[in-house]
Motif scaffolding. Structure first.
Motif, PDB file in Angstrom:
ATOM      1  N   THR A   1      66.131   8.742  51.288  1.00 28.62           N
ATOM      2  CA  THR A   1      66.102   8.336  52.683  1.00 28.62           C
ATOM      3  C   THR A   1      65.398   9.330  53.576  1.00 28.62           C
ATOM      4  O   THR A   1      64.830   8.951  54.576  1.00 28.62           O
ATOM      5  CB  THR A   1      67.526   8.165  53.222  1.00 28.62           C
TER       6      THR A   1
ATOM      7  N   ILE B   1      67.199   7.893  61.266  1.00 32.82           N
ATOM      8  CA  ILE B   1      68.533   8.479  61.081  1.00 32.82           C
ATOM      9  C   ILE B   1      68.437   9.994  61.179  1.00 32.82           C
ATOM     10  O   ILE B   1      69.193  10.649  61.903  1.00 32.82           O
ATOM     11  CB  ILE B   1      69.095   8.082  59.715  1.00 32.82           C
TER      12      ILE B   1
ATOM     13  N   TYR C   1      67.882  11.107  64.687  1.00 34.86           N
ATOM     14  CA  TYR C   1      69.075  11.108  65.530  1.00 34.86           C
ATOM     15  C   TYR C   1      70.035  12.224  65.133  1.00 34.86           C
ATOM     16  O   TYR C   1      70.601  12.903  65.990  1.00 34.86           O
ATOM     17  CB  TYR C   1      69.790   9.750  65.472  1.00 34.86           C
TER      18      TYR C   1
ATOM     19  N   LEU D   1      73.483   6.313  73.928  1.00 31.32           N
ATOM     20  CA  LEU D   1      72.792   5.087  74.310  1.00 31.32           C
ATOM     21  C   LEU D   1      71.521   4.938  73.482  1.00 31.32           C
ATOM     22  O   LEU D   1      71.155   3.850  73.048  1.00 31.32           O
ATOM     23  CB  LEU D   1      72.475   5.093  75.804  1.00 31.32           C
TER      24      LEU D   1
ATOM     25  N   LEU E   1      71.280   6.011  70.514  1.00 31.68           N
ATOM     26  CA  LEU E   1      71.732   5.565  69.193  1.00 31.68           C
ATOM     27  C   LEU E   1      71.923   4.049  69.187  1.00 31.68           C
ATOM     28  O   LEU E   1      71.541   3.376  68.219  1.00 31.68           O
ATOM     29  CB  LEU E   1      73.033   6.268  68.804  1.00 31.68           C
ATOM     30  N   ALA E   2      72.484   3.517  70.271  1.00 29.47           N
ATOM     31  CA  ALA E   2      72.619   2.061  70.353  1.00 29.47           C
ATOM     32  C   ALA E   2      71.236   1.420  70.251  1.00 29.47           C
ATOM     33  O   ALA E   2      71.048   0.415  69.554  1.00 29.47           O
ATOM     34  CB  ALA E   2      73.301   1.665  71.654  1.00 29.47           C
TER      35      ALA E   2
ATOM     36  N   ILE F   1      70.060   1.597  66.681  1.00 33.05           N
ATOM     37  CA  ILE F   1      70.726   0.563  65.877  1.00 33.05           C
ATOM     38  C   ILE F   1      70.036  -0.782  66.104  1.00 33.05           C
ATOM     39  O   ILE F   1      69.745  -1.515  65.155  1.00 33.05           O
ATOM     40  CB  ILE F   1      72.221   0.490  66.251  1.00 33.05           C
ATOM     41  N   ALA F   2      69.739  -1.065  67.378  1.00 33.90           N
ATOM     42  CA  ALA F   2      69.064  -2.333  67.678  1.00 33.90           C
ATOM     43  C   ALA F   2      67.697  -2.392  67.013  1.00 33.90           C
ATOM     44  O   ALA F   2      67.289  -3.437  66.485  1.00 33.90           O
ATOM     45  CB  ALA F   2      68.934  -2.504  69.190  1.00 33.90           C
TER      46      ALA F   2
ATOM     47  N   VAL G   1      66.722  -0.719  64.228  1.00 34.16           N
ATOM     48  CA  VAL G   1      66.808  -0.802  62.768  1.00 34.16           C
ATOM     49  C   VAL G   1      67.206  -2.205  62.331  1.00 34.16           C
ATOM     50  O   VAL G   1      66.695  -2.731  61.351  1.00 34.16           O
ATOM     51  CB  VAL G   1      67.797   0.241  62.216  1.00 34.16           C
ATOM     52  N   MET G   2      68.085  -2.853  63.101  1.00 32.48           N
ATOM     53  CA  MET G   2      68.519  -4.155  62.603  1.00 32.48           C
ATOM     54  C   MET G   2      67.459  -5.223  62.812  1.00 32.48           C
ATOM     55  O   MET G   2      67.446  -6.209  62.089  1.00 32.48           O
ATOM     56  CB  MET G   2      69.873  -4.534  63.191  1.00 32.48           C
TER      57      MET G   2
ATOM     58  N   ARG H   1      64.330  -3.630  60.291  1.00 36.12           N
ATOM     59  CA  ARG H   1      64.748  -3.551  58.893  1.00 36.12           C
ATOM     60  C   ARG H   1      64.105  -2.401  58.140  1.00 36.12           C
ATOM     61  O   ARG H   1      63.771  -2.517  56.968  1.00 36.12           O
ATOM     62  CB  ARG H   1      64.420  -4.849  58.149  1.00 36.12           C
TER      63      ARG H   1
ATOM     64  N   TRP I   1      65.038  -4.379  77.609  1.00 36.75           N
ATOM     65  CA  TRP I   1      66.205  -3.485  77.706  1.00 36.75           C
ATOM     66  C   TRP I   1      66.199  -2.437  76.616  1.00 36.75           C
ATOM     67  O   TRP I   1      66.703  -1.337  76.794  1.00 36.75           O
ATOM     68  CB  TRP I   1      67.513  -4.277  77.723  1.00 36.75           C
TER      69      TRP I   1
ATOM     70  N   LEU J   1      67.132   1.596  76.789  1.00 41.00           N
ATOM     71  CA  LEU J   1      68.219   2.114  75.957  1.00 41.00           C
ATOM     72  C   LEU J   1      67.739   3.326  75.155  1.00 41.00           C
ATOM     73  O   LEU J   1      68.423   4.357  75.056  1.00 41.00           O
ATOM     74  CB  LEU J   1      68.684   1.001  75.009  1.00 41.00           C
TER      75      LEU J   1
ATOM     76  N   PHE K   1      78.762   5.547  62.670  1.00 40.06           N
ATOM     77  CA  PHE K   1      77.438   4.934  62.623  1.00 40.06           C
ATOM     78  C   PHE K   1      77.493   3.585  61.902  1.00 40.06           C
ATOM     79  O   PHE K   1      76.961   2.594  62.393  1.00 40.06           O
ATOM     80  CB  PHE K   1      76.449   5.867  61.932  1.00 40.06           C
TER      81      PHE K   1
ATOM     82  N   TYR L   1      76.809   0.095  63.538  1.00 39.93           N
ATOM     83  CA  TYR L   1      75.648  -0.643  63.026  1.00 39.93           C
ATOM     84  C   TYR L   1      76.062  -2.051  62.610  1.00 39.93           C
ATOM     85  O   TYR L   1      75.365  -3.028  62.896  1.00 39.93           O
ATOM     86  CB  TYR L   1      75.018   0.110  61.861  1.00 39.93           C
TER      87      TYR L   1
ATOM     88  N   SER M   1      74.569  -5.452  64.092  1.00 38.86           N
ATOM     89  CA  SER M   1      73.847  -6.495  63.354  1.00 38.86           C
ATOM     90  C   SER M   1      74.602  -7.813  63.335  1.00 38.86           C
ATOM     91  O   SER M   1      74.039  -8.810  62.934  1.00 38.86           O
ATOM     92  CB  SER M   1      73.487  -6.031  61.937  1.00 38.86           C
TER      93      SER M   1
ATOM     94  N   LEU N   1      76.290  -5.935  69.879  1.00 37.65           N
ATOM     95  CA  LEU N   1      75.812  -4.603  70.262  1.00 37.65           C
ATOM     96  C   LEU N   1      76.650  -4.028  71.398  1.00 37.65           C
ATOM     97  O   LEU N   1      76.878  -2.829  71.475  1.00 37.65           O
ATOM     98  CB  LEU N   1      74.336  -4.674  70.667  1.00 37.65           C
TER      99      LEU N   1
ATOM    100  N   SER O   1      79.392  -2.011  70.101  1.00 34.62           N
ATOM    101  CA  SER O   1      78.971  -0.671  69.691  1.00 34.62           C
ATOM    102  C   SER O   1      78.811   0.221  70.903  1.00 34.62           C
ATOM    103  O   SER O   1      79.167   1.401  70.855  1.00 34.62           O
ATOM    104  CB  SER O   1      77.635  -0.696  68.949  1.00 34.62           C
ATOM    105  N   VAL O   2      78.254  -0.350  71.981  1.00 30.54           N
ATOM    106  CA  VAL O   2      78.033   0.483  73.166  1.00 30.54           C
ATOM    107  C   VAL O   2      79.365   0.972  73.719  1.00 30.54           C
ATOM    108  O   VAL O   2      79.513   2.143  74.085  1.00 30.54           O
ATOM    109  CB  VAL O   2      77.223  -0.282  74.229  1.00 30.54           C
TER     110      VAL O   2
ATOM    111  N   LEU P   1      80.462   3.720  71.532  1.00 31.15           N
ATOM    112  CA  LEU P   1      79.664   4.931  71.727  1.00 31.15           C
ATOM    113  C   LEU P   1      80.067   5.638  73.012  1.00 31.15           C
ATOM    114  O   LEU P   1      80.188   6.861  73.047  1.00 31.15           O
ATOM    115  CB  LEU P   1      78.182   4.569  71.773  1.00 31.15           C
TER     116      LEU P   1
ATOM    117  N   LEU Q   1      72.273  12.761  53.912  1.00 33.15           N
ATOM    118  CA  LEU Q   1      70.922  13.056  54.387  1.00 33.15           C
ATOM    119  C   LEU Q   1      70.038  13.470  53.236  1.00 33.15           C
ATOM    120  O   LEU Q   1      68.832  13.223  53.235  1.00 33.15           O
ATOM    121  CB  LEU Q   1      70.964  14.194  55.406  1.00 33.15           C
TER     122      LEU Q   1
ATOM    123  N   GLY R   1      70.677  10.279  50.122  1.00 31.82           N
ATOM    124  CA  GLY R   1      70.719   8.873  50.431  1.00 31.82           C
ATOM    125  C   GLY R   1      72.147   8.364  50.500  1.00 31.82           C
ATOM    126  O   GLY R   1      73.097   9.107  50.312  1.00 31.82           O
TER     127      GLY R   1
END
Lengths: 482, 491
Positions: free
Chosen positions: A71, A129, A132, A171, A173-174, A177-178, A180-181, A184, A202, A206, B400, B404, B408, B412, B415-416, B419, B478, B481
């Motif tokens: 990774t 990742i 962050y 924020l 990180l949020a 996440i948005a 990455v999803m 992909r 938005w 963020l 995380f 996450y 997904s 969201l 999550s906010v 956070l 990290l 993986g």
């Protein structure tokens, strides 16, 4: 490319050795730290050389070889290398600035080196990742540096610094996440599924908010004066010189590429924030009675130019931002070094109590004048090319609003020269007639920075040549590349 | 011959490694009690701790090496009870927290009951394993009640008036909830026509009209909220954590809670997918948000470290509930990162209690311990950073993945909220760290320290061990993986 992991591992190893060397003697940690910082600079130069030699645009290293399951990947290109070099240089300066620390020197130098490793990881991270993780990891050593070795109000400042910037980054990180999803993939720059334009509106904010807090721009800057003033000198140097740059870097590397359409609609607002920071930072700097606070506010103004340059979205604008960041790193580092060295000898930062330091401490005074000139953007010194370019590009993108910026730049000259007049010139204060001049270690560190300032001022091309390939690509991705 | 083969085949699940961990833990507890009969308390506790350590290793091995698959038709790496669908990864975390708790020496527990308390913790850990492995609501219920009984005893184990009072209050509330649980189960099993296995029950109820079954599920959700200490049934948590002996609270706050979260996660992962119960999933989300906001804001106002950890525990459960109806794997991962951090924090507090008899349990009272008790202070700091969710610590990965998963699933905003809760949480975790390192000790404490330096210090290594686990598991993903994470917590 083992130079990239080495950039992270060298300071980490130094950090561990520094902790244990403290048992041997109180002066051992600083020697260890200096060796590690110099070695780190060597590795950074090696990375630069190998990038120039291969004429490739980027260096890459993937943990566990190139198979897909691993990774963590590290990437260095024109956007990261100048900042890596800056970090390595300021790492040495920070060690020099804390040369005479007697309170828990082992832990102090370990934290300093740990901070350097974390910042390096931010600039080298090749996936979201790791980016962050490193971004947040920076907070831990900085929190302890401010809280453990800072000045009177450090307890409060440390917690405020942490919570403020942490709030911004969660924020972000949020946002990550948005990203990455939808995309992909966690590899930075690998955009499989495009992000819908409505989401980008938005999503950009963020992602950007954490970076704008870090930079910091005008309404989000309130953590900065406290943190800067209370931090120990080495902490201030790293904070102003390197940590603020993470914000600008993050905008160019993450926020804008992932949400280009969001950026385009947000650009005028961002430019507005940048302009507001320039004027506000300068006005606040003018009003300060505390020398360190003055320098702290000048950082807000300088980083405002960087935000303005980035929000033009052009290749030249990006280059101007990079120039501005490197230059501000050097200048602010020098300024904080000087203020710290003065404080160490006088135990005050109050401007009104100084005066005539040019006579009592001529070497310190001379360098201070030089730093002030660099800060106000004297042609031939590093502040000039970046800020000029930012204004020119800004004129192309946003028109006559640049008049306000010109006014801000004028204010920059005013507060810098006022500071020079009140601190260096005038009647020598009787209080400091027997003040010793700047210590040799600080002098050496200051000359290192001064050389950098002159080199970049005279030949800004050295930075631009590095950044050129990547900013062209990034700007073209924004559409047009104009 | 065929009869013999059939007999062997029916014994297979029993012989499978799932029993081994529980058996080792139980054997350790018994051996400890025997040693206690001969008045050797240290040996007794050490034997119990040894049993826990063995159980930790065995279940970790079971999680990593798929020794037994396809037991009773369920694809699993680990058969826990007869009806096991197992979670060896989380089970090993439960055993590990029990180990830390016993290894701390339990010095704050009344002296003559130290070994029995250690044995109770061991039994609690076994109950936790059963809870995690339960595939039948009746097994779940029995394990939960066993755990609850042990929890009451642990809270009372300090032997002070305040701890007795907290235990009684906890017990009375718990009894009401037991009643609710019985009612809820009766409704569900009755409607299902007598089946109690998760799979059969879900299938049977899914066919029915929602009304009555919904009542049963809502009752179960309230039971869940009480057992894990979520808003609005949280009021026992701060009292219990503050007044229980810190060493016992180390298990109570971590292993016991993680097992309850895990057990309910498995149940609700099945139940809440049934259409009529979808509103309940929304209710769980609201509970999660309320727990996060309430726990974090209430914790901000606390001056006692134990109480603060209690309120923060409410918030932490909120994060787990986010994942509950969305992603079981991530919930289990979160529960284990939380458990290790909470156990480490309480074990460090246990150390401070014993090493500094003058400490009043307040945040401000920790001032200067960063210098005088470096290892314990560092361990506490690491555990608090992990609870905040800082990267480089295990807690980051837990949060995380939960956030996450929520993102997904189109949540969201959830999550906010989580956070933002994490940011607030540093307001109180950070204050503890600030006290430890940035504040100078008052002169009285320094004097005491010099006097007390000749006395033998309590165990500091359990907290150091917990902290190193946090950091190592925080950094390992990290480098190598996330496969390992998936392997440990996949269903």
């Amino acid at each position: 490319m083992l130079t990239l992991p080495a950039l992270i591992l060298v300071p980490l190893a130094g950090s561990l050795i520094a902790v244990f060397s403290a048992r041997r003697s109180a002066t051992a940690p600083r020697v260890v730290a200096l060796i590690a910082a110099v070695a780190e600079a060597g590795v950074a130069v090696a990375a630069l050389v190998s990038m120039l030699a291969t004429s490739g645009e980027r260096l890459m290293w993937v943990s566990g070889g190139n198979n897909a399951v691993a990774t963590s990947r590290l990437v260095a290109d024109g956007l990261s290398i100048p900042l890596v070099l800056l970090t390595a240089l300021l790492g040495i300066v920070a060690v020099a600035a804390s040369w005479r620390i007697t309170d828990r020197p082992g832990t102090h130098h370990a934290l300093l080196l740990g901070l350097e490793a974390a910042v390096m990881t931010v600039f080298l991270a090749g996936d979201l990742i790791l980016f962050y993780v490193a971004w947040e990891a920076v907070l831990i050593p900085m929190f302890f540096l401010i809280g453990g070795w800072g000045h009177e109000n450090r307890r409060h400042a440390a917690l405020k610094f942490f919570i403020y910037t942490f709030a911004g980054s969660v924020l972000m990180l949020a946002g990550i996440i948005a990203v990455v999803m939808t995309v992909r993939s966690i590899t930075i720059g690998e955009i499989g599924n495009a992000i819908p334009a409505s989401t980008q509106m938005w999503l950009f904010w963020l992602l950007a908010i954490g970076m704008l807090v870090k930079i910091p721009v005008f309404p989000l800057h309130t953590w900065l004066p406290d943190a800067h003033v209370e931090a120990p000198t080495a902490g201030s140097i790293m904070l102003a010189g390197v940590l603020l740059k993470m914000g600008g870097y993050g905008l160019m590397r993450i926020a804008i590429p992932y949400a280009p359409q969001g950026f385009q609609s947000a650009a005028p607002v961002m430019a507005g924030l940048g302009i507001a920071s320039i004027v506000y930072g300068a006005l606040m700097a003018l009003a300060q009675t505390d020398l360190k606070r003055l320098v702290a506010y000048s950082s807000v103004a300088h980083m405002g130019f960087v935000v303005l340059a980035i929000s033009t979205g052009t290749a030249l604008g990006y280059a101007a931002a990079m120039l501005g960041m490197v230059s501000h790193g050097l200048v602010a580092g020098l300024m904080f070094l000087l203020v710290g060295s003065l404080y160490e000898r006088t135990h005050t930062r109050e401007i009104a109590r100084f005066g005539g330091l040019g006579v009592t401490t001529p070497r310190w005074g001379g360098i201070f004048v030089f730093a002030a000139l660099a800060s106000l953007g004297l042609p031939g010194l590093s502040g000039f090319p970046g800020e000029l370019l930012a204004v020119l590009e800004g004129f192309g993108a946003f028109g006559w609003w640049m008049i306000i910026v010109a006014f801000g730049a004028l204010l920059g000259a005013v507060y810098n020269l006022t500071a020079v007049r009140r601190v260096v010139h005038g009647e020598p204060s009787t209080e400091w007639t027997h003040l010793s001049d700047i210590a040799p270690v600080d002098l050496a560190a200051a000359s290192l920075l001064a050389i950098g300032i002159v080199v970049i001022g005279v030949t800004p091309g050295v930075v631009m040549r590095l950044t050129d390939p990547v900013v062209t690509v990034l700007a073209r991705a924004l559409g047009g590349g104009s | 011959m065929t009869a013999l083969a059939q007999l062997l085949e029916s014994l297979r699940p029993m012989l499978s490694i799932g029993w081994l961990a529980a058996a080792l833990a139980g054997a350790g507890a018994l051996a400890g009690l025997v040693a206690d009969m001969f008045d050797s308390r240290k040996t007794g506790i050490a034997l119990v701790a040894l049993g826990m350590a063995a159980a930790t290793v065995v279940s970790l091995a079971a999680a990593l090496l798929p020794l037994e698959t396809q037991i009773s038709g369920i694809s699993s790496t680990f058969a826990v009870v007869l009806t096991g669908a197992g979670f060896a990864g989380l089970a090993s975390v439960v055993y590990f927290t029990a180990f830390l708790s016993c290894a701390s020496g339990l010095g704050t527990v009344r002296e003559n009951i130290r070994v029995p308390v250690a044995a109770l913790i061991a039994v609690g850990a076994v109950a936790g394993q059963v809870l995690l492995g339960a595939d039948d609501v009746l097994v779940l219920f029995v394990a939960l009640e066993l755990m609850a009984l042990i929890a009451y005893a642990l809270v009372a184990a300090a032997g002070t008036n305040r701890s007795d009072e907290a235990a009684i209050r906890y017990f009375v509330q718990g009894s009401v909830v037991t009643g609710l649980a019985v009612l809820g189960l009766a409704v569900l099993i009755g409607l299902g026509g007598g089946v109690s296995g998760y799979g059969e029950l879900t299938a049977a109820i899914g066919l029915l009209a929602p009304g009555a079954a919904l009542l049963g599920v809502v009752l179960l959700v309230s039971v869940l909220a009480f057992k894990v200490g979520a808003f609005p049934f949280h009021s026992w948590v701060p009292d219990a954590y503050e007044n229980a002996p810190a060493g016992a609270a180390a298990f109570l706050s971590s292993g016991a809670k993680a097992a309850a979260i895990g057990g309910f996660t498995v149940l609700f992962a099945r139940l809440l997918t049934v259409d009529p119960f979808l509103p309940v999933a929304a209710a769980v989300r609201i509970m999660a948000v309320a727990s996060i906001l309430f726990g974090n804001l209430a914790a901000l106002r606390q001056t006692s470290v134990g109480r603060m950890l209690g309120y923060s525990g409410i918030a932490q459960v909120g994060y787990a509930l986010i994942g509950l109806a969305i992603s079981p794997r991530d919930t289990l991962l979160f529960a284990s990162t939380y458990a290790v951090a909470a156990a480490t924090a309480f074990v460090a507090l246990e150390y401070f209690r014993l090493a500094e008899p003058g400490w009043d349990g307040s945040v401000a009272g920790l001032a200067g311990y960063g210098k005088t008790h470096r290892i314990a202070a560092l361990s506490l700091t690491i555990s608090l950073l992990s609870l905040t969710g800082m990267p480089l610590m295990a807690g980051f990965w837990g949060k995380f993945f939960v956030f996450y998963a929520a993102g997904s699933s189109g949540l969201l905003w959830l999550s906010v909220v989580g956070l933002i809760g994490s940011v607030i949480s540093f307001g109180y975790y950070g204050r503890v760290i600030r006290s430890l390192y940035f504040d100078a000790a008052s002169a009285a404490i320094v004097d005491q320290d010099e006097q007390g330096s000749s006395a033998s210090l309590p165990n500091v290594w359990p907290s150091a061990l917990g902290a190193s686990v946090i950091v190592l598991t925080g950094i390992a993903p990290l480098l190598w993986g996330l496969q390992l994470v998936y392997a440990l917590f996949s269903l």
